[in-house]
Design an enzyme around this catalytic site. Sequence first.
Site, PDB file in Angstrom:
ATOM      1  N   ARG A   1     -22.996  16.518   7.035  1.00 21.34           N
ATOM      2  CA  ARG A   1     -22.835  17.625   7.994  1.00 21.34           C
ATOM      3  C   ARG A   1     -23.536  18.897   7.525  1.00 21.34           C
ATOM      4  O   ARG A   1     -24.049  19.671   8.336  1.00 21.34           O
ATOM      5  CB  ARG A   1     -21.368  17.900   8.290  1.00 21.34           C
ATOM      6  CG  ARG A   1     -20.785  16.930   9.309  1.00 21.34           C
ATOM      7  CD  ARG A   1     -19.723  17.536  10.196  1.00 21.34           C
ATOM      8  NE  ARG A   1     -20.289  18.265  11.316  1.00 21.34           N
ATOM      9  CZ  ARG A   1     -20.680  17.715  12.462  1.00 21.34           C
ATOM     10  NH1 ARG A   1     -20.563  16.438  12.676  1.00 21.34           N
ATOM     11  NH2 ARG A   1     -21.175  18.460  13.418  1.00 21.34           N
TER      12      ARG A   1
ATOM     13  N   SER B   1     -28.950  11.294  14.994  1.00 19.46           N
ATOM     14  CA  SER B   1     -29.087  12.343  13.982  1.00 19.46           C
ATOM     15  C   SER B   1     -28.571  11.864  12.640  1.00 19.46           C
ATOM     16  O   SER B   1     -29.252  11.994  11.609  1.00 19.46           O
ATOM     17  CB  SER B   1     -28.287  13.593  14.387  1.00 19.46           C
ATOM     18  OG  SER B   1     -28.854  14.213  15.513  1.00 19.46           O
TER      19      SER B   1
ATOM     20  N   HIS C   1     -27.097  18.323   8.394  1.00 23.99           N
ATOM     21  CA  HIS C   1     -27.205  18.412   9.851  1.00 23.99           C
ATOM     22  C   HIS C   1     -27.234  19.876  10.317  1.00 23.99           C
ATOM     23  O   HIS C   1     -28.016  20.242  11.188  1.00 23.99           O
ATOM     24  CB  HIS C   1     -26.009  17.671  10.465  1.00 23.99           C
ATOM     25  CG  HIS C   1     -25.982  17.637  11.946  1.00 23.99           C
ATOM     26  ND1 HIS C   1     -25.108  18.408  12.690  1.00 23.99           N
ATOM     27  CD2 HIS C   1     -26.704  16.922  12.841  1.00 23.99           C
ATOM     28  CE1 HIS C   1     -25.300  18.164  13.970  1.00 23.99           C
ATOM     29  NE2 HIS C   1     -26.254  17.274  14.098  1.00 23.99           N
TER      30      HIS C   1
END
Lengths: 215, 215
Positions: B39, B16, B42
């Site tokens: 993040r 990822s 994500h």
Amino acid sequence: MEFDYEIDPHAIERNSFAMIRELADLSAFDAGQAQVAMRVIHSAGDPALAAQLRFSACACDAGRRALAAQAPILCDVEMLKQGLTKRMLARPAQCFLNADGVSAIAQARGETRSMAALEFWRPHLAGSVVIIGNAPTALFRLLEMLAGDPSLGRPALVIGIPVGFVGAAESKQALWDCHQTLGLECITLLGRQGGSAIAASVCNALLRCNRGELY
Amino acid sequence: MEFDYEIDPHAIERNSFAMIRELADLSAFDAGQAQVAMRVIHSAGDPALAAQLRFSACACDAGRRALAAQAPILCDVEMLKQGLTKRMLARPAQCFLNADGVSAIAQARGETRSMAALEFWRPHLAGSVVIIGNAPTALFRLLEMLAGDPSLGRPALVIGIPVGFVGAAESKQALWDCHQTLGLECITLLGRQGGSAIAASVCNALLRCNRGELY
């Protein structure tokens, strides 16, 4: 230093949905689907999401009926449960991610906890509303379980909106491609975007429709 | 019917973040900011968010120090608390949205519960990490409180990422425009997009940096 902003919660909600109707292309949706689409857009602040949203033929009706009948609501993560509007839920949603034994199953199989937790969904699946807002592996595992065991009870509705860069787009495309073969009604958001807030907003929209709280 | 997908959680995470580094333009960020940006991307599945992300000069350091010192963490909604990674928190985050008296204050003033709840933040503000992931009115009220009372303790970091169509973009722009005048470090995501998952991901990234868990 002064700030000029709307503080009345009713005006905020009214103006929000007026703006969403103005900014989003809802022409692909019927009236019920549009209610769901507007709450999805509201939850993420992104009118462009309308283009990725998909509904199977009877998804909204099936979901509304199941929720009205107090069907089990199965969530892949706790954050999703927290995003459901409690005052509208006839029974609490369930999440088995932190159930005893999930970590052990996941470690033994070398798989994610999210997919291992689905072992605990089996007795609750028939007629349920499934909401997957985080883990692509949970959605793939659900499809595998249903494909592999025709006697396993079918959920009334699968809200499949996991998020991310590995498997999210693929798992949602698989749900959309296979839902008729598997005998499923589903609502999904194709592509990488998704998450707990968006997935919860779909269920919240259906709950609101059942109460006649329309925008 | 067979599905081919990655089930190993470590491989999923590794792949990822490799994809995020490939797809996102992180050139505006230093190493610490890039950890936060990745993040955020994500959590939403959207590399384009990098362009809207803003960090004040010492935001990451101030936030990391406050979290390491077990500072109070103040959240506008419960869903945000649920999105924080519990194993990394030295003390539980706090949310006063459902505290006794909040609804009465909100109704008496004709304002949102989210902003009324900030009355309960006052004794905890100094040195805290504030995370607003839902309500623009909470962010506006915070700025008003800090502007109106120079003796009120300053948070160590304001993570201000409310979402929506009425006031969200405006409140985040106000935070960004006023943070230096108000003596604040801040991390925000300009525009309408935002939400609990994104706001929580910023704090989770700082907690990970403190543990040396870098991507």
